[in-house]
Enzyme design. Structure first.
Site, PDB file in Angstrom:
ATOM      1  N   GLY A   1       0.842  -1.199   0.000  1.00 37.75           N
ATOM      2  CA  GLY A   1       0.000   0.000   0.000  1.00 37.75           C
ATOM      3  C   GLY A   1       0.874   1.244   0.000  1.00 37.75           C
TER       4      GLY A   1
ATOM      5  N   ILE B   1      -1.366   6.197   4.142  1.00 35.06           N
ATOM      6  CA  ILE B   1      -0.421   5.862   5.219  1.00 35.06           C
ATOM      7  C   ILE B   1       0.979   5.678   4.638  1.00 35.06           C
ATOM      8  CG2 ILE B   1       0.164   4.171   7.010  1.00 35.06           C
ATOM      9  CD1 ILE B   1      -2.830   3.618   7.333  1.00 35.06           C
TER      10      ILE B   1
ATOM     11  N   GLN C   1       0.410 -12.735   0.729  1.00 30.71           N
ATOM     12  CA  GLN C   1       1.569 -11.970   1.201  1.00 30.71           C
ATOM     13  C   GLN C   1       2.368 -12.783   2.220  1.00 30.71           C
ATOM     14  OE1 GLN C   1       0.106  -8.021   2.241  1.00 30.71           O
ATOM     15  NE2 GLN C   1      -0.172  -7.508   0.077  1.00 30.71           N
TER      16      GLN C   1
ATOM     17  N   ASN D   1      -6.064  -3.209   8.330  1.00 34.10           N
ATOM     18  CA  ASN D   1      -7.099  -3.781   9.196  1.00 34.10           C
ATOM     19  C   ASN D   1      -7.970  -4.810   8.498  1.00 34.10           C
ATOM     20  OD1 ASN D   1      -6.567  -2.501  11.639  1.00 34.10           O
ATOM     21  ND2 ASN D   1      -7.292  -0.571  10.761  1.00 34.10           N
TER      22      ASN D   1
ATOM     23  N   ASP E   1      -3.166   2.974  19.094  1.00 38.23           N
ATOM     24  CA  ASP E   1      -4.057   3.053  20.256  1.00 38.23           C
ATOM     25  C   ASP E   1      -3.260   3.435  21.509  1.00 38.23           C
ATOM     26  OD1 ASP E   1      -6.142   1.930  18.556  1.00 38.23           O
ATOM     27  OD2 ASP E   1      -4.988   0.080  18.727  1.00 38.23           O
TER      28      ASP E   1
ATOM     29  N   HIS F   1      -7.050  -4.714  17.945  1.00 40.23           N
ATOM     30  CA  HIS F   1      -7.145  -3.346  17.443  1.00 40.23           C
ATOM     31  C   HIS F   1      -8.553  -3.154  16.876  1.00 40.23           C
ATOM     32  CE1 HIS F   1      -6.256   0.432  15.567  1.00 40.23           C
ATOM     33  NE2 HIS F   1      -6.529  -0.042  14.375  1.00 40.23           N
TER      34      HIS F   1
END
Lengths: 326, 326
Positions: free
Chosen positions: B11, B16, B112, B131, B159, B187
Site C-alpha cells: 500500500g 499511510i 503476502q 485492518n 491506540d 485493534h
C-alpha cells in the site's frame, strides 16, 4: 529544559502541511533536543480538517511536541513565532499567467508579512514555500520593520535536492556523497542548476559525468521535475517539498555538516550582479545557528552566466509586477 | 559501512504509505546510522502513483536511502526484505460486516504471507497495519514455515499513543512524561486501554487522575478516536498511523528507552488466559535488537479483567471465521 520554539505553519492542513507537521514534531527539523509548539494557520473553510490534523499530532505522542494551536487569523497563528513557514498560497487556476498568480497572492503575503512584523518573535525566521515563493517572500519582507529583512528566505532546496538526487542516480552513488550543488535564481523554470563545483565522493562532477548529459537531460529534469511528479502522482510534490522545508530550516539552524554550502533564496545585497533586494537563490554557507552568508567570489562558467541573466530578468519583472506592494 | 536494510511496504502509494516512506528514508524508524532500501508494493492500478512517490523519495536526497524499488508482485517486492510492513488492505465498503471484511482480506494476506515465507530474509520482521490487523497478521503468519512465527506482529501502537496523548493533555504534561500505558487485545473497539500501572512524571495515573474520567471519557476517546479523526479530517488517520508504525519498529529494534514496555500485538503463548496463537496486544519489553518478551505476572484489576474477555472472544471468533486459511 530548553525553551520550546514556536513554529507557525500556514496551509497547515494542506498536502505539504500534512507531510511537514509530523516531521517538525518528531524533531527532524530542529534536532532531538529542541521542544516545539506548532501553531497552524488555515482558511476558515479548512479549520475542521486542521483540527483533525491537530488531533493526529496529539495521537502521535511526540516527546518533543509541547503544544498544538490552530487559528484562521495570522495575527493569532504567528504570535511569538520563532519560525514562520509560509506554505499556503493560492494555486494557479486554468488560464492564469504567472503575473496573474503573483497578483492574486500579493494580498495574502502582504497580510502575512504584516502579521509577522506585528506579532512574531522579533528575530523570527521566515521560509516561504508557497509559490511563486521568491516574489511572495519579497512581498512579505516588504512589511518587515521590526524583523530583520535578512530573515526572510524562500525555498529552492527542493530544486537543490532534486539535482543531488539525479546526480546520485547517474553516478550510482548515494545522495550523501554528492556535495556542493548550487541552484541560482528563481524557483521557476528559469532557475540555474550549477554543478561546476559539485563533487561525488570527492570527485569533480564535470570530470565524472559527461557534459552533454549535464547540460541536457540533467538540467531539464531538475527544471521540469515538478510537472513530472504531477503527471505520475496526479498531485503535486508534497512530501518532497515538505522534506526540503525541513532541510532548509535544519541546515539554517544546525549547519550543513560537511557540505560547503546549500542553496537558499535570500535577499540579494548585489552579489554576482543580482539587483539588491531581489529574493535570489545563492549558495549559502551557515556560519552559526541562524547565521548564513552568501558564498562570494565563485567564478561562473560562460554557460551559467548566460542563464543567470534570464532568471535575474524574471525576478526583476516579478518585482515590477508587485511594486505597489513593496 | 553498515549493510542497508531492505524495507518492504505494501500500500506504498496510499495515504499511510505516503506518510510512512519518507520517515523511514530519513532514518526515523531505524536510527541515523542505518541505511535503507525501500521496496514498495502496490496494486497494478496504482503503479503510476507509486512511481511518482519513488521519484519524490529520490528528490529528497536522503543520505540514508540507498535505493527505491517498486513492484506489483509481492514475490518481487518482498525479496530479501529484512522488514515487511503490511500496510495495504481492502477497506470496508458500505454495508460490510467485520466478518465480511476479514474474509475479503483473507486471500491478500495469505498471498503476502506466502511471499514473505518464500522470498523475504529468513529472519524477516513483519508488522501488519492493514485492518483488521490482528487477524490479517494471523493469516499471514499461518504461512510461516521458514520465518519464525514470533516475528509476525500487528499494530496497536496507534491506540497506545492515543492513550498517551490523552493522558498528557489531561494532566497538562508532555507525552514524554507518560509511561507504561498498556493496550490489551484486538485493534478494534473491544481493545482494553489499561492505565493501572501508567505514570505521569513519576506519579501513578490512578492517583493523579479521577477514575470516572479514566473509565469514561478517556476509555471512550481512545476506543473511538479513529471515527473522530475521520469526522474532522474527512479521511482516516494516516500520518498518526504511519507514526505508530515507525514507533513500533523503532522500539522493537532500538528499545523503548526509559519505558518499561510498549504495546505490541504478538502471537500469544497463553499468557493472561489468552488462547495460544491469537495475535493479541500485550505489554512487551524489548530485551535487545528485535527481541521482545511479553511482560508476565501483572495483576489485572477487576475492570480490566472483565473487559479482557470480550476482546479475547472477538479474536477467537475472528480466528474461527478464517480457520480454513490457517
Amino acid at each position: 529544559m530548553t525553551r520550546p520554539m514556536r513554529i507557525a505553519v500556514t496551509g497547515a492542513a494542506g498536502q505539504i502541511g500534512y507531510s511537514l507537521l509530523f516531521r517538525i514534531a518528531s524533531g527532524e527539523m530542529l534536532g532531538p533536543d529542541q521542544p516545539v509548539i506548532i501553531q497552524g494557520l488555515e482558511l476558515p473553510v479548512a479549520m475542521n480538517a486542521l483540527e483533525g490534523v491537530a488531533m493526529e499530532l496529539t495521537d502521535s505522542a511526540f516527546p518533543l511536541l509541547h503544544g498544538v494551536e490552530v487559528a484562521d487569523d495570522p495575527k493569532i497563528a504567528f504570535k511569538g513565532a520563532d519560525i514562520v513557514l509560509l506554505v499556503g498560497s493560492r494555486p494557479r487556476s486554468a488560464g492564469m499567467e504567472r503575473a496573474d498568480l503573483i497578483r492574486v497572492n500579493g494580498p495574502i503575503f502582504t497580510g502575512q508579512g504584516q502579521a509577522i512584523d506585528t506579532v512574531a518573535a522579533e528575530d523570527a525566521k521566515v521560509l516561504v514555500v508557497g509559490n511563486p515563493c521568491n516574489t511572495n517572500c519579497l512581498i512579505a519582507a516588504a512589511q518587515a520593520r521590526r524583523v530583520p529583512r535578512a530573515n526572510f528566505t524562500a525555498m529552492t532546496r527542493l530544486d537543490h535536492n532534486r539535482a543531488v538526487g539525479q546526480l546520485a542516480l547517474r553516478a550510482q552513488a548515494t545522495p550523501a556523497q554528492v556535495k556542493n550543488v548550487i541552484i541560482w535564481g528563481n524557483h521557476s523554470s528559469t532557475m540555474v542548476p550549477d554543478t561546476d563545483r559539485a563533487t561525488i565522493d570527492g570527485r569533480s562532477v564535470p570530470d565524472l559525468l559527461d557534459s552533454a548529459w549535464l547540460e541536457g537531460p540533467f538540467d531539464e529534469t531538475v527544471r521540469e521535475r515538478g510537472k513530472a511528479i504531477i503527471q505520475a502522482r496526479g498531485k503535486s510534490s508534497a512530501a518532497s517539498a515538505a522534506n526540503a522545508a525541513i532541510d532548509h530550516i535544519h541546515d539554517w539552524f544546525l549547519g550543513t555538516g560537511d557540505q560547503e554550502w546549500t542553496s537558499m533564496a535570500v535577499p540579494s545585497q548585489g552579489q554576482y550582479g543580482v539587483p539588491e533586494g531581489l529574493i535570489f537563490s545563492f549558495p549559502c554557507r551557515i556560519t552559526g545557528p541562524w547565521q548564513y552568508e552568501i558564498v562570494e567570489g565563485l567564478e561562473l562558467s560562460a554557460s551559467v552566466k548566460s542563464k543567470m541573466q534570464a532568471t535575474i530578468d524574471e525576478l526583476a519583472s516579478e518585482r515590477e509586477t508587485v511594486k505597489d506592494l513593496l
